[in-house]
Write a protein that holds these residues in place. Structure first.
Motif, PDB file in Angstrom:
ATOM      1  N   VAL A 141       0.810  -1.216   0.000  1.00 26.78           N
ATOM      2  CA  VAL A 141       0.000   0.000   0.000  1.00 26.78           C
ATOM      3  C   VAL A 141       0.846   1.270   0.000  1.00 26.78           C
ATOM      4  O   VAL A 141       0.341   2.354  -0.299  1.00 26.78           O
ATOM      5  CB  VAL A 141      -0.944  -0.014   1.228  1.00 26.78           C
ATOM      6  CG1 VAL A 141      -1.807   1.233   1.302  1.00 26.78           C
ATOM      7  CG2 VAL A 141      -1.820  -1.257   1.212  1.00 26.78           C
ATOM      8  N   VAL A 142       2.132   1.155   0.287  1.00 27.53           N
ATOM      9  CA  VAL A 142       2.975   2.325   0.538  1.00 27.53           C
ATOM     10  C   VAL A 142       2.847   3.379  -0.560  1.00 27.53           C
ATOM     11  O   VAL A 142       2.626   4.566  -0.283  1.00 27.53           O
ATOM     12  CB  VAL A 142       4.451   1.911   0.698  1.00 27.53           C
ATOM     13  CG1 VAL A 142       5.345   3.138   0.820  1.00 27.53           C
ATOM     14  CG2 VAL A 142       4.618   1.020   1.924  1.00 27.53           C
ATOM     15  N   TYR A 143       3.003   2.985  -1.816  1.00 28.41           N
ATOM     16  CA  TYR A 143       2.964   3.947  -2.922  1.00 28.41           C
ATOM     17  C   TYR A 143       1.697   3.823  -3.758  1.00 28.41           C
ATOM     18  O   TYR A 143       1.660   4.244  -4.912  1.00 28.41           O
ATOM     19  CB  TYR A 143       4.197   3.777  -3.811  1.00 28.41           C
ATOM     20  CG  TYR A 143       5.463   4.213  -3.126  1.00 28.41           C
ATOM     21  CD1 TYR A 143       5.624   5.527  -2.710  1.00 28.41           C
ATOM     22  CD2 TYR A 143       6.494   3.312  -2.872  1.00 28.41           C
ATOM     23  CE1 TYR A 143       6.776   5.951  -2.064  1.00 28.41           C
ATOM     24  CE2 TYR A 143       7.649   3.715  -2.233  1.00 28.41           C
ATOM     25  CZ  TYR A 143       7.787   5.028  -1.834  1.00 28.41           C
ATOM     26  OH  TYR A 143       8.932   5.433  -1.199  1.00 28.41           O
ATOM     27  N   ARG A 144       0.664   3.282  -3.174  1.00 27.09           N
ATOM     28  CA  ARG A 144      -0.591   3.078  -3.900  1.00 27.09           C
ATOM     29  C   ARG A 144      -1.368   4.386  -3.981  1.00 27.09           C
ATOM     30  O   ARG A 144      -2.178   4.722  -3.121  1.00 27.09           O
ATOM     31  CB  ARG A 144      -1.398   1.984  -3.192  1.00 27.09           C
ATOM     32  CG  ARG A 144      -2.753   1.700  -3.808  1.00 27.09           C
ATOM     33  CD  ARG A 144      -3.353   0.474  -3.163  1.00 27.09           C
ATOM     34  NE  ARG A 144      -4.786   0.438  -3.298  1.00 27.09           N
ATOM     35  CZ  ARG A 144      -5.511  -0.677  -3.349  1.00 27.09           C
ATOM     36  NH1 ARG A 144      -4.906  -1.853  -3.266  1.00 27.09           N
ATOM     37  NH2 ARG A 144      -6.807  -0.634  -3.451  1.00 27.09           N
ATOM     38  N   ASN A 145      -1.119   5.146  -5.034  1.00 26.88           N
ATOM     39  CA  ASN A 145      -1.799   6.414  -5.285  1.00 26.88           C
ATOM     40  C   ASN A 145      -1.983   6.585  -6.784  1.00 26.88           C
ATOM     41  O   ASN A 145      -1.342   5.898  -7.594  1.00 26.88           O
ATOM     42  CB  ASN A 145      -0.979   7.595  -4.747  1.00 26.88           C
ATOM     43  CG  ASN A 145      -1.209   7.862  -3.274  1.00 26.88           C
ATOM     44  OD1 ASN A 145      -2.299   8.246  -2.864  1.00 26.88           O
ATOM     45  ND2 ASN A 145      -0.183   7.654  -2.465  1.00 26.88           N
ATOM     46  N   ASN A 146      -2.838   7.504  -7.161  1.00 19.71           N
ATOM     47  CA  ASN A 146      -2.980   7.909  -8.547  1.00 19.71           C
ATOM     48  C   ASN A 146      -1.650   8.472  -9.053  1.00 19.71           C
ATOM     49  O   ASN A 146      -0.916   9.118  -8.302  1.00 19.71           O
ATOM     50  CB  ASN A 146      -4.087   8.964  -8.631  1.00 19.71           C
ATOM     51  CG  ASN A 146      -4.331   9.472 -10.027  1.00 19.71           C
ATOM     52  OD1 ASN A 146      -3.560  10.262 -10.552  1.00 19.71           O
ATOM     53  ND2 ASN A 146      -5.426   9.028 -10.618  1.00 19.71           N
ATOM     54  N   LEU A 147      -1.337   8.249 -10.315  1.00 24.21           N
ATOM     55  CA  LEU A 147      -0.045   8.690 -10.839  1.00 24.21           C
ATOM     56  C   LEU A 147       0.117  10.201 -10.814  1.00 24.21           C
ATOM     57  O   LEU A 147       1.221  10.711 -10.604  1.00 24.21           O
ATOM     58  CB  LEU A 147       0.142   8.166 -12.263  1.00 24.21           C
ATOM     59  CG  LEU A 147       0.249   6.644 -12.405  1.00 24.21           C
ATOM     60  CD1 LEU A 147       0.558   6.271 -13.843  1.00 24.21           C
ATOM     61  CD2 LEU A 147       1.324   6.080 -11.474  1.00 24.21           C
ATOM     62  N   PHE A 148      -0.986  10.934 -10.983  1.00 24.03           N
ATOM     63  CA  PHE A 148      -0.894  12.391 -10.967  1.00 24.03           C
ATOM     64  C   PHE A 148      -0.663  12.927  -9.548  1.00 24.03           C
ATOM     65  O   PHE A 148      -0.207  14.056  -9.377  1.00 24.03           O
ATOM     66  CB  PHE A 148      -2.156  13.006 -11.578  1.00 24.03           C
ATOM     67  CG  PHE A 148      -2.279  12.740 -13.050  1.00 24.03           C
ATOM     68  CD1 PHE A 148      -1.528  13.455 -13.966  1.00 24.03           C
ATOM     69  CD2 PHE A 148      -3.126  11.742 -13.511  1.00 24.03           C
ATOM     70  CE1 PHE A 148      -1.624  13.202 -15.320  1.00 24.03           C
ATOM     71  CE2 PHE A 148      -3.243  11.479 -14.868  1.00 24.03           C
ATOM     72  CZ  PHE A 148      -2.480  12.208 -15.772  1.00 24.03           C
ATOM     73  N   TYR A 149      -0.989  12.115  -8.551  1.00 19.39           N
ATOM     74  CA  TYR A 149      -0.698  12.486  -7.169  1.00 19.39           C
ATOM     75  C   TYR A 149       0.802  12.696  -7.002  1.00 19.39           C
ATOM     76  O   TYR A 149       1.244  13.629  -6.329  1.00 19.39           O
ATOM     77  CB  TYR A 149      -1.197  11.380  -6.245  1.00 19.39           C
ATOM     78  CG  TYR A 149      -0.920  11.588  -4.767  1.00 19.39           C
ATOM     79  CD1 TYR A 149      -1.783  12.344  -3.986  1.00 19.39           C
ATOM     80  CD2 TYR A 149       0.199  11.017  -4.148  1.00 19.39           C
ATOM     81  CE1 TYR A 149      -1.550  12.529  -2.626  1.00 19.39           C
ATOM     82  CE2 TYR A 149       0.442  11.198  -2.792  1.00 19.39           C
ATOM     83  CZ  TYR A 149      -0.430  11.955  -2.044  1.00 19.39           C
ATOM     84  OH  TYR A 149      -0.193  12.131  -0.697  1.00 19.39           O
TER      85      TYR A 149
END
Length: 301
Positions: A141-149
């Motif tokens: 989950v650490v880097y689980r974000n939208n790419l534009f984030y």
């Protein structure tokens, strides 16, 4: 070719870290992920029984895309500085260590606190919801974000600028320490529970949980609800330093772990597709009650 390689190694790539610094950082990052990941495998948490098909696909896609996006932002930040300030390359390389660390804490970690906090408003929530749509805690989950984030994250752009200005090895070791903290705060390996279990360690726990992010404080941020006195997804925003939350009044410390994680709208309507979460607003959802579509942004809850 050998002479050219030797020259490149001695000078380093333009505007960035030297190859040795890149190698050390890469090995450290992989090692930290492996240590916590293997720990999760041993306790049966890495493959997250709660994870659905969209979770698994999103976690894999983020693992592939994040290094590309973050590396591109660093490179763009360095290139922009080289274009605007061609005479300032390595201009701050002789700064004392304490000044570099303080600068990194403000330019990277404090700006990330505010970026994270803004991401829990309707302004940026669609770019951050992927991080909270997981109903489990894990290194996955650490880097689980939208790419534009990440493409717009101020700390990454400023990090590229500081690399251009000569923060080299200090940046490497700072990023390694920060990664240890944030991976440890997301991991299913609850390392801080040992501090709470033994009374002799309680003073150390008191200091640590008010200084850095720990599993208990960060798990609270991922809680399914914040009405039980444990969860606080409208707080506990700190990444490396939890101290920002203490100073700015957005902290909750309970030394307990929430019973459930994820988003209520996903439980009501089913998960969003992985590509909608990752590539919004390029790809938009048509699911009922969504913030990834054309509808008006909804409250975080």
């Amino acid at each position: 070719p050998a002479a050219a390689l030797a020259t490149w190694r001695s000078r380093g790539p333009p505007f960035g870290m030297h190859p040795d610094q890149q190698l050390v950082q890469l090995l450290a990052v992989v090692s930290i992920f492996l240590v916590f990941g293997i720990g999760e495998v041993l306790i049966g948490k890495f493959f997250a029984p709660e994870a659905g098909r969209e979770d698994n696909r999103l976690d894999v896609a983020v693992g592939i895309m994040f290094p590309i996006v973050s590396g591109s932002v660093f490179a763009a930040g360095r290139a922009l500085c080289a274009w605007l300030f061609p005479d300032l390359r390595d201009a701050w390389a002789d700064w004392p260590l304490w000044a570099m660390i303080l600068t990194l804490l403000v330019a990277d970690d404090f700006t990330q606190y505010w970026w994270h906090r803004l991401s829990h408003t309707s302004v940026l929530w669609p770019l951050h919801r992927a991080h909270h749509s997981a109903s489990y805690m894990s290194v996955r989950v650490v880097y689980r974000n939208n790419l534009f984030y990440y493409a717009m994250m101020p700390g990454l752009w400023l990090g590229g600028a500081l690399l251009y200005l000569g923060f080299g090895w200090t940046f490497v070791w700072y990023s390694v320490v920060k990664l240890c903290v944030i991976i440890g705060a997301h991991s299913a390996v609850r390392w801080d529970q040992w501090l709470y279990r033994y009374r002799v360690l309680h003073p150390l726990a008191w200091v640590l949980e008010r200084t850095i992010s720990t599993p208990a404080t960060h798990y609270a941020h991922h809680a399914l609800t914040q009405d039980d006195g444990i969860g606080l997804y409208q707080g506990n925003y700190g990444n490396l330093l939890f101290l920002w939350d203490i100073l700015l009044g957005t902290s909750r410390i309970t030394r307990q772990y929430p019973p459930a994680y994820g988003l209520k709208d996903d439980r009501r309507h089913g998960q969003e597709r992985w590509y909608h979460q990752l590539f919004y607003p390029l790809l938009r959802s048509k699911r009922a009650e969504t913030v990834l579509g054309y509808e008006k942004h909804l409250p975080v809850d």
